[in-house]
Scaffold this active site. Structure first.
Site, mmCIF file in Angstrom:
data_model
loop_
_atom_site.group_PDB
_atom_site.id
_atom_site.type_symbol
_atom_site.label_atom_id
_atom_site.label_comp_id
_atom_site.label_asym_id
_atom_site.label_seq_id
_atom_site.Cartn_x
_atom_site.Cartn_y
_atom_site.Cartn_z
ATOM 1 N N GLU A 53 0.831 -1.196 0.000
ATOM 2 C CA GLU A 53 0.000 0.000 0.000
ATOM 3 C C GLU A 53 0.872 1.255 0.000
ATOM 4 O O GLU A 53 1.836 1.363 0.778
ATOM 5 C CB GLU A 53 -0.877 -0.047 1.255
ATOM 6 C CG GLU A 53 -1.760 1.136 1.495
ATOM 7 C CD GLU A 53 -2.524 1.003 2.810
ATOM 8 O OE1 GLU A 53 -3.513 1.741 2.985
ATOM 9 O OE2 GLU A 53 -2.133 0.159 3.653
ATOM 10 N N LYS A 122 -9.041 2.554 -2.109
ATOM 11 C CA LYS A 122 -9.278 1.872 -0.836
ATOM 12 C C LYS A 122 -10.690 2.179 -0.381
ATOM 13 O O LYS A 122 -11.101 3.341 -0.308
ATOM 14 C CB LYS A 122 -8.261 2.346 0.192
ATOM 15 C CG LYS A 122 -8.294 1.605 1.522
ATOM 16 C CD LYS A 122 -7.112 2.025 2.391
ATOM 17 C CE LYS A 122 -7.030 1.243 3.685
ATOM 18 N NZ LYS A 122 -5.831 1.608 4.467
ATOM 19 N N CYS A 178 -5.549 -3.058 2.157
ATOM 20 C CA CYS A 178 -5.330 -3.106 3.606
ATOM 21 C C CYS A 178 -6.605 -3.256 4.437
ATOM 22 O O CYS A 178 -7.133 -4.348 4.576
ATOM 23 C CB CYS A 178 -4.530 -1.888 4.044
ATOM 24 S SG CYS A 178 -3.783 -2.105 5.685
ATOM 25 N N SER A 370 -4.523 -60.529 13.096
ATOM 26 C CA SER A 370 -3.547 -61.204 12.235
ATOM 27 C C SER A 370 -2.108 -60.911 12.605
ATOM 28 O O SER A 370 -1.190 -61.594 12.140
ATOM 29 C CB SER A 370 -3.765 -60.765 10.786
ATOM 30 O OG SER A 370 -3.428 -59.390 10.626
ATOM 31 N N SER A 375 -5.547 -54.880 11.716
ATOM 32 C CA SER A 375 -6.220 -55.520 12.851
ATOM 33 C C SER A 375 -5.652 -55.022 14.176
ATOM 34 O O SER A 375 -6.362 -54.968 15.187
ATOM 35 C CB SER A 375 -6.110 -57.043 12.756
ATOM 36 O OG SER A 375 -4.762 -57.473 12.845
ATOM 37 N N THR A 482 -11.707 -54.615 9.911
ATOM 38 C CA THR A 482 -10.322 -54.141 9.988
ATOM 39 C C THR A 482 -9.828 -53.522 8.684
ATOM 40 O O THR A 482 -8.820 -52.830 8.681
ATOM 41 C CB THR A 482 -9.385 -55.303 10.366
ATOM 42 O OG1 THR A 482 -9.485 -56.328 9.371
ATOM 43 C CG2 THR A 482 -9.763 -55.882 11.722
ATOM 44 N N TYR A 495 -14.480 -59.625 -1.727
ATOM 45 C CA TYR A 495 -15.886 -59.245 -1.551
ATOM 46 C C TYR A 495 -16.570 -60.185 -0.565
ATOM 47 O O TYR A 495 -16.500 -61.409 -0.679
ATOM 48 C CB TYR A 495 -16.605 -59.295 -2.898
ATOM 49 C CG TYR A 495 -18.004 -58.734 -2.866
ATOM 50 C CD1 TYR A 495 -18.231 -57.372 -3.009
ATOM 51 C CD2 TYR A 495 -19.108 -59.563 -2.688
ATOM 52 C CE1 TYR A 495 -19.513 -56.845 -2.976
ATOM 53 C CE2 TYR A 495 -20.394 -59.053 -2.648
ATOM 54 C CZ TYR A 495 -20.587 -57.690 -2.796
ATOM 55 O OH TYR A 495 -21.853 -57.172 -2.761
ATOM 56 N N SER A 663 -21.044 -48.973 -10.339
ATOM 57 C CA SER A 663 -20.118 -50.105 -10.252
ATOM 58 C C SER A 663 -19.611 -50.554 -11.614
ATOM 59 O O SER A 663 -18.638 -51.313 -11.687
ATOM 60 C CB SER A 663 -20.793 -51.289 -9.545
ATOM 61 O OG SER A 663 -21.112 -50.955 -8.218
#
Length: 686
Positions: A53, A122, A178, A370, A375, A482, A495, A663
């Protein structure tokens, strides 16, 4: 053709917030320092530059602002900048006191390629505490549709100006000065609703203790509310220190993110430079429909503004990307931010499970353990949820279910963890049932042949799930899932079995790269003793493997990442495809920038061994191709995913939340874009 290795090819535009060294009431000196930064900006191929400015006169000159000699010298300085800009690339805005209809205005002057494009007064003048601007200036809030003569040029004048590049580097910007940012309704808000993508602020802003953080808060919040970039430049070295001090604070923000900032209290000219992602801003405005709704409610339309055209064509040469890129977008590199994220993510998981148990009237959970990452984190969440509900941890029925390829290491870790956490632990060997099923199917493995096909793998995965669900029935509990976000994104889940199906999945929107840090967070939290923490670190050090196929003759373990790609890269791909909808070539470009060498990008702390490797463009392209193919063909698994809490602003893949897709969509469009626009070879080093 703009090079693939230039940010301008990928919807970025380079912006600078400039702080030149100045001399009080010396427009010739100030213009020269401004011109020096402009020439630097031209060399660095910066498209848009904002200066402080009243930078041509100095801000802190009080009644000298009413001296004819000074005001005429300012116009001469502007005339020189206009002439010198004819052969320079950047468009830029400088601050100057200008006369119009017998009044003086604190104004921003927009210049490009030898033209004054417009002048913005301004709007709001501070006249409190150390500020006395109404003593010298007239407010510009009501000035619209006017014209002003500056340095021999007639040009549009008013707060109703937008500036739009119609060249190959196309963007729209707006200018405010500003105090305009500090008021309840900044002029830039209406400008953003009318189409401005980059908001510029010329500021003086003396420094007091704590004020820099106030500026960051205002700039960041305005950029977030307006879904815009906000570049801010404040006065610096050379302003009068009779009563005030100046820190030369410049910064660039994008939708709340601070991209770059100047060094404060500089002794010489400086600037902050960043490549603003216009593609991200445009996608967010399109996606966040309330942004457009707000414009209609407030009756803000583009015709409320005069649009001034300029032509900026993108440089064709390769250029470095001037912005930070997180290698791990789900895992911030800042340790404090990472700790906060882990605290929130862990407690979101715990709260989600606790609420599900309360709402179903269930006091027991069943989980398969596991000895792997997913997990482990799910079991930690179960323990904390039981503690929260004042239920005994023995209500967690944890099972290790070893199969044909389960290693002693992972099984040992699973047992050690279950014992350390005080849950009800048991083991069910699934191999006899698996052999019987394979025999009933006439599978060659049942006849002693080493045939390790997908049927062999999924018989084991399916049996584990069968046991867990029936154990839940038998014990009046629910199965805690998990499987994580990364596996869902890649379709690396069978699946209808445990890594895709459960009664409630606490890991559903936690990426693989984040899960590692959540485990570290728990290990360091004090909620577990040192022996348990040591077990957690041993699990973190274990290679990721489904352990469904026995080791080969050379003793090589079945490696998940060798088949589907490094999770570090695939999480990067998942984030930018689903969160922002980027085209594959842009994802590849960002990934290449983040991963091409050890110095690029940013690293989160405490990464596991081997994580600090690099990837060249060929590897990035190869694994992105794998990701796109797997992501689209696996949508049917995500469509049927169970309940689980959303964790990250990076999104989830729940069909009830962030990601809804058919899908049967095919990946050809994305694969074609990748092949057509991403080269196989990297550029030679300069």
């Amino acid at each position: 053709m703009v090079s693939f290795f230039s940010p301008y090819r990928h919807d970025f535009v380079r912006v600078a917030a400039c702080v030149p060294q100045i001399d009080v009431a010396n427009p010739d000196f100030n213009g020269e320092r401004t011109l020096a930064l402009l020439r630097q900006g031209d060399r660095e191929r910066i498209a848009l530059m904002v200066f402080p400015e009243l930078g041509l006169s100095a801000y802190s000159i009080d009644d000298l602002l009413h001296q004819d000699a000074l005001l005429e010298a300012v116009e001469q300085s502007i005339a020189r900048l206009v002439a010198e800009s004819a052969d320079l690339f950047p468009a830029f805005v400088v601050g100057a006191p200008l006369r119009w209809e017998n009044r003086l205005y604190n104004a921003g002057v927009v210049i490009h390629a030898g033209r004054i494009l417009g002048v913005i007064p301004k709007a709001y003048l501070p006249n409190y505490r150390e500020f006395y601007e109404r003593r010298w200036f007239a407010p510009g809030a009501t000035i619209r549709g006017q014209e002003i003569h500056v340095a021999g040029h007639a040009t549009p004048f008013g707060t109703d100006l937008l500036f739009r590049s119609t060249g190959s580097c196309g963007f729209t910007f707006h200018v405010e000065v500003c105090e305009d940012m500090w008021v309840p309704q900044p002029p830039s808000t209406a400008a953003a609703l009318a189409g401005a993508e980059i908001l510029l602020n010329l500021s003086a802003s003396n420094i007091t203790i704590g004020k820099a953080e106030d500026r960051r808060l205002l700039c960041g919040s305005q950029s977030m509310r307006c879904i815009a970039a906000y570049a801010y430049s404040a006065a610096g070295p050379g302003e009068s220190t009779t009563d005030l001090a100046w820190d030369g604070h410049g910064g660039i923000f994008e939708d709340g993110l601070r991209l770059a900032e100047t060094e404060r209290f500089p002794s010489a000219s400086t600037m902050a430079v960043a490549d603003v992602d216009l593609g991200r801003l445009r996608a967010e405005r399109m996606r966040r429909v309330t942004f457009g709704d707000c414009g209609r409610v407030l009756d803000v339309v583009s015709t409320d503004f005069r649009t001034i055209s300029l032509v900026l064509d993108a440089p064709e040469e390769a250029l470095p990307l001037r912005r930070p890129v997180e290698r791990f977008p789900y895992v911030p590199s800042d340790p404090a931010k990472l700790a906060e994220n882990c605290y929130e993510a862990y407690n979101i998981q715990v709260q989600g499970l606790a609420k599900r148990l309360q709402s179903t009237g269930t006091e027991k959970v069943v989980i398969g353990v596991s000895g792997g990452l997913d997990s482990t984190q799910a079991l930690l969440v179960c323990c904390r949820a039981m503690d929260k509900l004042a239920l005994p941890r023995t209500n967690i029925l944890a099972y290790t279910l070893p199969g044909f390829a389960t290693s002693e290491g992972t099984k040992g870790n699973a047992w050690a963890l279950m014992r350390a956490l005080g849950v009800s632990a048991a083991e069910i060997d699934i191999r006899p049932a698996a052999r019987q099923m394979l025999k009933d199917m006439g599978h060659p493995f049942a006849e002693g042949q080493p045939v390790y096909d997908v049927t062999f793998e999924n018989v084991q995965a399916g049996l584990r799930t069968d046991y867990l669900f029936r154990l839940a029935n038998h014990n009046r509990g629910i199965v805690v899932g998990t499987g994580d976000l990364s596996e869902l994104g890649l379709g690396w889940c069978t699946y209808g079995v445990g890594d895709q199906m459960s009664h409630y999945n606490v890991n559903a929107s936690v990426s693989k790269t984040l899960i590692q840090h959540l485990i570290r967070f728990v290990a360091a939290s004090g909620d577990v003793d040192k022996a348990t923490a040591d077990i957690l670190h041993a699990i973190l050090a274990t290679e990721i493997s489904p352990e469904l196929v026995p080791q080969d003759a050379a003793g090589q373990l079945q490696s998940t990442e060798a088949m589907i790609g490094p999770y570090a890269l695939q999480d990067f791909n998942l984030y930018y495809l689903t969160r922002f909808g980027y085209r594959p070539s842009k994802i590849a470009y960002l990934s290449w920038h983040a991963w091409r060498d050890a110095e690029a990008g940013t690293w989160p702390p405490n990464l596991p061994a081997g994580a600090h490797r690099t990837y060249d463009l060929g590897e990035i392209k190869r694994w992105l191709r794998v990701f796109l193919s797997r992501f689209f063909t696996s949508q049917f698994k995500r469509t049927a995913m169970p309940n689980g809490p959303k964790i990250s602003s990076g999104g989830s893949l729940s069909p009830r939340g962030d990601w809804r897709a058919p899908s049967d969509a095919a990946p050809q469009v994305w694969l074609a874009e990748l092949e057509s626009n991403v080269p196989d070879d990297e550029p030679a080093p300069p």
